[in-house]
Motif scaffolding. Structure first.
Motif, mmCIF file in Angstrom:
data_model
loop_
_atom_site.group_PDB
_atom_site.id
_atom_site.type_symbol
_atom_site.label_atom_id
_atom_site.label_comp_id
_atom_site.label_asym_id
_atom_site.label_seq_id
_atom_site.Cartn_x
_atom_site.Cartn_y
_atom_site.Cartn_z
ATOM 1 N N SER A 47 0.834 -1.084 -0.053
ATOM 2 C CA SER A 47 -0.169 -0.004 0.002
ATOM 3 C C SER A 47 0.821 1.174 0.072
ATOM 4 N N PHE A 48 0.762 2.232 -0.897
ATOM 5 C CA PHE A 48 1.291 3.362 -1.043
ATOM 6 C C PHE A 48 0.599 4.721 -0.913
ATOM 7 N N CYS A 49 0.935 5.546 -0.189
ATOM 8 C CA CYS A 49 0.163 6.790 -0.164
ATOM 9 C C CYS A 49 0.654 7.796 -1.601
ATOM 10 N N PRO A 50 0.071 8.900 -1.821
ATOM 11 C CA PRO A 50 0.155 9.742 -2.962
ATOM 12 C C PRO A 50 1.609 10.072 -2.831
ATOM 13 N N ARG A 51 2.091 10.412 -1.774
ATOM 14 C CA ARG A 51 3.238 10.934 -1.335
ATOM 15 C C ARG A 51 4.541 10.109 -2.019
ATOM 16 N N GLU A 52 4.455 8.732 -1.520
ATOM 17 C CA GLU A 52 5.392 8.028 -2.142
ATOM 18 C C GLU A 52 5.274 7.872 -3.652
ATOM 19 N N VAL A 53 4.445 7.843 -4.236
ATOM 20 C CA VAL A 53 4.117 7.771 -5.645
ATOM 21 C C VAL A 53 4.842 8.961 -6.367
ATOM 22 N N MET A 54 4.427 10.133 -5.766
ATOM 23 C CA MET A 54 4.891 11.575 -6.173
ATOM 24 C C MET A 54 6.626 11.323 -6.084
ATOM 25 N N LEU A 55 7.113 10.893 -4.978
ATOM 26 C CA LEU A 55 8.501 10.930 -4.657
ATOM 27 C C LEU A 55 9.048 10.073 -5.770
ATOM 28 N N LEU A 56 8.658 9.025 -6.053
ATOM 29 C CA LEU A 56 9.159 7.970 -6.915
ATOM 30 C C LEU A 56 9.247 8.613 -8.327
ATOM 31 N N GLN A 57 8.171 9.350 -8.853
ATOM 32 C CA GLN A 57 8.011 9.826 -9.955
ATOM 33 C C GLN A 57 9.154 11.126 -10.155
ATOM 34 N N LEU A 58 9.200 11.809 -9.088
ATOM 35 C CA LEU A 58 10.364 13.032 -9.128
ATOM 36 C C LEU A 58 11.717 11.977 -9.368
ATOM 37 N N THR A 59 11.890 11.147 -8.814
ATOM 38 C CA THR A 59 13.343 10.505 -8.790
ATOM 39 C C THR A 59 13.487 9.897 -10.157
ATOM 40 N N LEU A 60 12.312 9.522 -10.774
ATOM 41 C CA LEU A 60 12.247 9.069 -12.258
ATOM 42 C C LEU A 60 12.867 10.239 -13.222
ATOM 43 N N ILE A 61 11.975 11.249 -13.177
ATOM 44 C CA ILE A 61 12.234 12.296 -13.941
ATOM 45 C C ILE A 61 13.992 12.941 -13.929
ATOM 46 N N LYS A 62 14.448 12.860 -12.606
ATOM 47 C CA LYS A 62 15.706 13.413 -12.409
ATOM 48 C C LYS A 62 16.783 12.388 -13.018
ATOM 49 N N MET A 63 16.540 11.044 -12.823
ATOM 50 C CA MET A 63 17.289 10.151 -13.394
ATOM 51 C C MET A 63 17.269 9.971 -14.942
ATOM 52 N N MET A 64 16.146 10.273 -15.621
ATOM 53 C CA MET A 64 15.585 10.460 -17.205
ATOM 54 C C MET A 64 16.676 11.428 -17.553
ATOM 55 N N VAL A 65 16.584 12.521 -17.027
ATOM 56 C CA VAL A 65 17.367 13.742 -17.574
ATOM 57 C C VAL A 65 18.792 13.521 -17.466
ATOM 58 N N LEU A 73 11.809 16.887 1.849
ATOM 59 C CA LEU A 73 11.975 15.851 1.131
ATOM 60 C C LEU A 73 11.305 16.095 -0.500
ATOM 61 N N LEU A 74 10.007 16.254 -0.380
ATOM 62 C CA LEU A 74 9.291 16.509 -1.731
ATOM 63 C C LEU A 74 9.921 17.818 -2.420
ATOM 64 N N SER A 75 10.166 18.745 -1.613
ATOM 65 C CA SER A 75 10.743 20.125 -2.121
ATOM 66 C C SER A 75 11.873 19.824 -2.779
ATOM 67 N N HIS A 76 12.695 19.353 -1.981
ATOM 68 C CA HIS A 76 14.093 19.027 -2.434
ATOM 69 C C HIS A 76 14.139 18.156 -3.893
ATOM 70 N N LEU A 77 13.384 17.060 -3.879
ATOM 71 C CA LEU A 77 13.270 16.461 -5.204
ATOM 72 C C LEU A 77 12.764 17.299 -6.255
ATOM 73 N N ALA A 78 11.560 17.989 -5.970
ATOM 74 C CA ALA A 78 11.047 18.876 -6.885
ATOM 75 C C ALA A 78 12.130 20.004 -7.484
ATOM 76 N N SER A 79 12.921 20.245 -6.637
ATOM 77 C CA SER A 79 13.951 21.532 -7.156
ATOM 78 C C SER A 79 14.800 20.682 -7.759
ATOM 79 N N GLN A 80 15.194 19.498 -7.546
ATOM 80 C CA GLN A 80 16.277 18.803 -8.453
ATOM 81 C C GLN A 80 15.733 18.603 -9.922
ATOM 82 N N SER A 81 14.285 18.056 -9.854
ATOM 83 C CA SER A 81 13.620 17.662 -11.072
ATOM 84 C C SER A 81 13.381 18.924 -11.798
ATOM 85 N N LEU A 82 13.033 20.120 -11.351
ATOM 86 C CA LEU A 82 12.839 21.189 -11.924
ATOM 87 C C LEU A 82 14.382 21.925 -12.657
ATOM 88 N N ALA A 83 15.052 21.750 -11.938
ATOM 89 C CA ALA A 83 16.592 22.433 -12.379
ATOM 90 C C ALA A 83 16.980 21.327 -13.604
#
Length: 450
Positions: free
Chosen positions: A83-101, A144-154
């Motif tokens: 069982s995953f909450c929306p926050r965990e899904v979002m953290l994985l999405q942000l990690t993926l975006i940063k990795m793919m760039v 944590l969410l903000s930091h990963l969002a900053s990395q993905s945005l950059a």
């Protein structure tokens, strides 16, 4: 449950460099952020862990890490709760975006795979409005969410600059509003960190035409950055906001110092530097005043080390050009302005207002290594940086003075200011006619330290 399973599989494929088999719209829909969900989640949700990101993902704060093997990664996913909450899904999405760039910029990945990643990014930016959603995630509500969002945005801003030669309008608007609205409710530290990350990533790129990219990035922010410099260091400065090294005001100021350092490094790429790349030299008196104020020691130290980089900047620029360049004139003016300001405060009691007896920091521990002074003593890093700043300022002043009286006046002024400062005592009591006075001064300084 279905979405997290697909994201987990996508994570494993991207990590291993396996081509993504389905169409780009499928993957862009998986990576589309649902920002309307509560960002914080419940307490149990905050305690779950994501699999570690791939090495080389472009993070400026993470240390090097070992990429887990495929079997270890599968076990990591298997051990996670079903069982995953929306926050965990979002953290994985942000990690993926940063990795793919990062993967899209790597020459070790097949061109067809990199092209697929680029198609997904275009869909995320044009259709899913991911940049706007990333901006909305920035702030202190979830670090944590903000930091990963900053990395993905950059990462996405840098991707557009490199691949499309375009500046992201959403990010630019957010940055302008944050800088112009300071001090307001906009998360200015995240704004500064993202800009710093884009500048550093541009400087790291070996094939990118840095001058054009930096000008496109910084020109729209030039005047606003100078205004922010004035605001955070002078007009809006209040030492009461900096009583704690962990306060929001301290975080903002430290983030700005990191940006100033990146701007200092970037000026070598432009023949004629922008105003925001020169303001540190031209208005260094703001920084000198803060160093002797009651702000936390960590900020004083970062400012002093930044000044050291400024006085050493000329030699690096000369070494790169190999001859007198178009940048020599503004650089000479800038270093002379900085030198005059430093010597002016040194002639007063500025040096004696700087604490140097803070407890030393040790790698991995708060205790000294065997043989070290357990009392800590003076901070040698700051001590040497201050010494170098004063000596280099005096050197530049003398080399750019034509009258002997002006040279002697500079020496006497500096000597008067440091007569009670044990680190530099007697260093400048030298004959001006000495052809190798700088070398002799450094030798004298080294004797004082021994």
């Amino acid at each position: 449950m279905m979405k997290i399973s697909l994201l987990q599989q996508m994570y494993k494929d991207v990590l291993a460099g396996i081509p993504l088999a389905k169409e780009s719209h499928h993957y862009s829909s998986l990576l589309t952020l649902s920002v309307e969900q509560p960002a914080g989640g419940d307490e149990s949700c905050h305690q779950r862990h994501l699999p570690p990101p791939a090495a080389g993902t472009g993070s400026h704060q993470d240390t090097d890490m070992v990429v887990p093997a495929a079997d270890d990664l599968s076990k990591s996913f298997a051990s996670m709760s079903s069982s995953f909450c929306p926050r965990e899904v979002m953290l994985l999405q942000l990690t993926l975006i940063k990795m793919m760039v990062a993967k899209a910029e790597s020459q070790q990945i097949e061109s067809s795979t990199r092209l697929k990643y680029c198609e997904i990014f275009v869909l995320l930016l044009k259709e899913a409005k991911t940049d706007s959603k990333l901006v909305s995630l920035l702030g202190p509500h979830d670090r944590l969410l903000s930091h990963l969002a900053s990395q993905s945005l950059a990462a996405l801003v840098y991707f557009q600059l490199k691949e499309e030669n375009a500046l992201n309008v959403t990010w630019l608007s957010f940055t302008l509003n944050a800088l112009l609205g300071f001090p307001g409710n906009t998360p200015v530290a995240d704004c500064l960190w993202t800009l710093t990350a884009v500048i550093k990533e541009t400087l790291r790129d070996a094939v990118l035409p840095k001058a054009g990219v930096l000008k496109k990035l910084l020109a729209p922010l030039d005047a606003v950055l100078e205004g922010f410099y004035n605001a955070i260091l002078f007009h809006q400065f209040d030492s009461h906001h900096y009583t704690s090294p962990y306060s929001e005001a301290t975080t903002n100021l430290i983030s700005f110092i990191d940006l100033l350092e990146a701007l200092l490094a970037s000026r070598t790429e432009l023949e004629l530097p922008l105003r925001c790349q020169r303001v540190l030299f031209l208005k260094v008196s703001y920084i000198l005043n803060l160093i002797s104020s009651s702000i936390p020691y960590v900020i004083k130290k970062k400012f002093i080390l930044l000044l050291k980089k400024c006085v050493l900047h000329k030699s690096r620029e000369d070494a790169r050009s190999g001859s007198v360049s178009l940048q020599a004139l503004p650089l000479c003016e800038d270093v002379l302005a900085l030198s005059n300001a430093v010597l002016q405060v040194v002639s007063l009691t500025w040096l004696n207002q700087i604490p140097l007896d803070e407890k030393s920091s040790y790698f991995g521990s708060s205790e000294p290594a065997p043989g070290d002074d357990p009392q800590g003593g003076s901070d040698q890093t700051v001590l040497r940086a201050l010494s170098l700043v004063v000596l280099k300022a005096l050197e530049f002043k003398i080399h750019n003075s034509t009258a002997e009286a002006e040279i002697k006046g500079g020496l006497e002024t500096a000597a008067f200011g440091i007569e009670n400062f044990s680190c530099l005592e007697h260093v400048l009591i030298l004959e001006i006619a000495e052809p190798d006075w700088e070398h002799q001064a450094l030798l004298q300084l080294e004797k004082k330290r021994l």
